[in-house]
Structure formats: C-alpha cells, structure tokens
Design a protein around this motif. Structure first.
Motif, PDB file in Angstrom:
ATOM      1  N   SER A  43      -8.930  -3.015  -7.096  1.00 48.23           N
ATOM      2  CA  SER A  43      -7.943  -3.774  -6.520  1.00 48.23           C
ATOM      3  C   SER A  43      -8.237  -5.012  -5.782  1.00 48.23           C
ATOM      4  O   SER A  43      -7.539  -5.985  -5.721  1.00 48.23           O
ATOM      5  CB  SER A  43      -7.061  -3.041  -5.587  1.00 48.23           C
ATOM      6  N   GLN A  84      -0.093  -2.335  -7.945  1.00 46.72           N
ATOM      7  CA  GLN A  84      -0.086  -0.786  -8.025  1.00 46.72           C
ATOM      8  C   GLN A  84       1.216  -0.504  -7.777  1.00 46.72           C
ATOM      9  O   GLN A  84       1.865  -0.753  -6.771  1.00 46.72           O
ATOM     10  CB  GLN A  84      -0.935  -0.321  -7.149  1.00 46.72           C
ATOM     11  N   ASP A 162      -2.444  -4.025 -11.720  1.00 50.34           N
ATOM     12  CA  ASP A 162      -3.330  -3.025 -11.123  1.00 50.34           C
ATOM     13  C   ASP A 162      -2.841  -1.582 -11.260  1.00 50.34           C
ATOM     14  O   ASP A 162      -1.703  -1.264 -10.906  1.00 50.34           O
ATOM     15  CB  ASP A 162      -3.203  -3.265  -9.444  1.00 50.34           C
ATOM     16  N   GLU A 163      -3.673  -0.895 -12.021  1.00 50.47           N
ATOM     17  CA  GLU A 163      -3.272   0.367 -12.288  1.00 50.47           C
ATOM     18  C   GLU A 163      -1.821   0.615 -12.769  1.00 50.47           C
ATOM     19  O   GLU A 163      -0.936   1.417 -12.419  1.00 50.47           O
ATOM     20  CB  GLU A 163      -3.429   1.553 -11.389  1.00 50.47           C
TER      21      GLU A 163
END
Ligand code: ADP
Ligand code: MG
Length: 259
Positions: A43, A84, A162-163
């Motif tokens: 991240s 995220q 991010d994810e």
C-alpha cells in the motif's frame, strides 16, 4: 514502450525506511500484481506512486514525465487510485460518486459531456441500473465496482488498485478481476494492483512483483515468481505449486518453523 517507471524509490514514515530502492517498469496495457505478506509495503508503494505520500528519494514517471514536476491536477489526470475498500461513507448516489472522478477535468460545473462519460463507464461495468442507488446501501462487490468506475472516468493511462478483491466472495472476486482485465485490454490502461490472493494474481496478471520488507524480491511472469522457493522465503509457508495451462496454482500446506 515504458508507461510507468519507478526508479530507486525510498520512503519511510518516520526514521526507518519502509521502501528500499524500489525499481521497476510497466509497459502500456499491462496488468501487474504486487504480492507479499502483510506489512511488506504494498500500500505504501502505491501511495508513493500516486504521490499521496512523497518518497524521500527516487523518481516515478509516466511516459517519461516526472511526477514531481506535476501539480496535483495533472497527477490526477495521469494516474487514478482505487483505495483499499474499508467501510466507506459517500452520502450520495452512485452516479454522483462516480461523477466525483471527473473532478480533475471539470471547470466549475459538470457539463453534459462529463455526465455522458459517467453513464458510459457505468454501462461498461454493468452497473448502470444502480446509478440512482445510495452508495452506502450497496454490497461490498457493488461498492468496489463503483470505486473502479470513479477511477475510470478520470481517464488516466495508469490505474492503481489496492486490494480490489479483499472482502469479496469468490463470484465478486472474479467479477472485479474480469472488469479490471477488460479495462486493461479495451481501454489500454496500465494496471498495477496489490493483491493478497496468490491464485487470483496468478490467473489475471501479466507479471507479478513479489515484495518483502519494502524490497522487491522477485518480478516476472506468474510462473517465474510463484515458485515454492519464493513462497517459502517470502511468506514462511510450505506450498504446493502446480502448473495448469501455464498458470501456477498455489496450495499452502503448512507454516515453516522458525520463520
Ligand atoms: P502492506 O500494504 O504490504 O500490508 P503497508 O504499506 O500498509 O503494507 O505497510 C508497510 C509498513 O509500513 C508496515 O510496517 C506498516 O506498519 C507501516 N505503516 C503503514 N502505514 C503507516 C503509517 N501511516 N504510519 C507509520 N507506519 C505505517
Ligand atoms: Mg496494504
């Protein structure tokens, strides 16, 4: 052609460095995953690339243009970032949430052209029926698609995620990955995403970057990177890796002692 170049990036939140001399290059229309254990710096790296964080040293450039020489607006026209997904509150409709992504392009009001682009993107992602729903009332998978739509209307050549699939069930994991893949293929976007699930990364990525302790330990095709040796060294887990149709499948077997 090199689209995104990250050169010798060093970053630390306080004294100690979290990222150590990170270097890699991505081509146009390439989808690359960053994998690595919790705290590896995935991240942090994405935020340094998007200049949410400022690296201590090193250079990030897109099409040979150094991001340090760009204003915030120009950065937002160059890179989009899908954070995220945590519990997120946007007190607005899906349409207005996505329209926010047009902000770097807007003058002081949103024109018909911007609204048209929002509809096009909602349609592309198959969520136009949700346009007038409240963002907060959507499921996790739907929210994730809306956040991707918001990044997509920014019309940047590089998209950072991010994810994007954490917290999603397996149907929605595939759904979101298919959407990202489609954008890379059809819109020629260069995609860089942090991914936890090694098998999803394997299935969808052109290349994988494997990180540990703020350093890149391997970079290459899924078959080159997702080896039992690398997984043992980076995660401390013994894993069985089988190759099916050139794609590695990872089955974690057990924790290695004294890791
Ligand atoms: P990953 O995304 O790979 O799980 P992160 O980039 O979130 O890793 O974190 C990398 C390291 O930086 C971790 O050791 C984490 O504790 C630390 N870290 C992350 N965010 C902050 C912050 N805001 N302040 C201080 N340290 C942080
Ligand atoms: Mg992270």
């Amino acid at each position: 052609m090199v689209k995104l170049k990250v050169k010798d990036v060093i970053f630390g939140y306080s004294g100690t460095n979290i990222l150590e001399n990170v270097c890699f290059e991505l081509g146009a229309s390439e989808l690359v995953s960053i994998v690595g254990p919790n705290g590896a710096g995935k991240s942090t790296l994405l935020k340094c690339i998007d200049r949410i964080l400022t690296p201590k040293t090193g250079c990030v450039s897109v099409e040979e243009k150094d991001l340090r020489e760009m204003g915030r607006l120009e950065v937002a026209k160059t890179l989009s970032y899908v954070p995220q997904s945590t519990v997120r509150v946007f007190p607005s409709t899906v349409f207005d949430t996505v329209l926010m992504g047009r902000r770097p392009h807007l003058s002081w009001f949103s024109g018909e052209k911007d609204k048209e682009k929002v509809w096009q993107v909602l349609e592309l992602l198959g969520i136009e029926a949700l346009a007038l729903s409240s963002f907060n009332e959507l499921s996790g998978g739907q929210q994730q698609k809306v956040l991707i739509a918001r990044a997509l209307v920014q019309e940047t050549g590089v998209m950072l995620l991010d994810e994007p699939t954490s917290n999603l069930d397996i149907w929605h994991q595939l759904d979101v990955m298919e959407v990202v893949k489609k954008l890379v293929r059809e819109k020629k976007v260069t995609g860089l995403m942090a991914v936890h699930d090694l098998n999803l990364a394997s299935k969808y990525s052109d290349r994988i970057i494997m990180m540990k302790n703020g350093k890149i330990v391997a970079i290459g095709s899924p078959a080159q990177v997702l080896t039992s040796e690398n997984i043992a060294a980076v995660y401390g887990v013994e894993a069985d890796v089988s190759i099916q149709a050139k794609i590695p499948y990872v089955v974690p077997l057990k924790q290695l002692e004294a890791f």
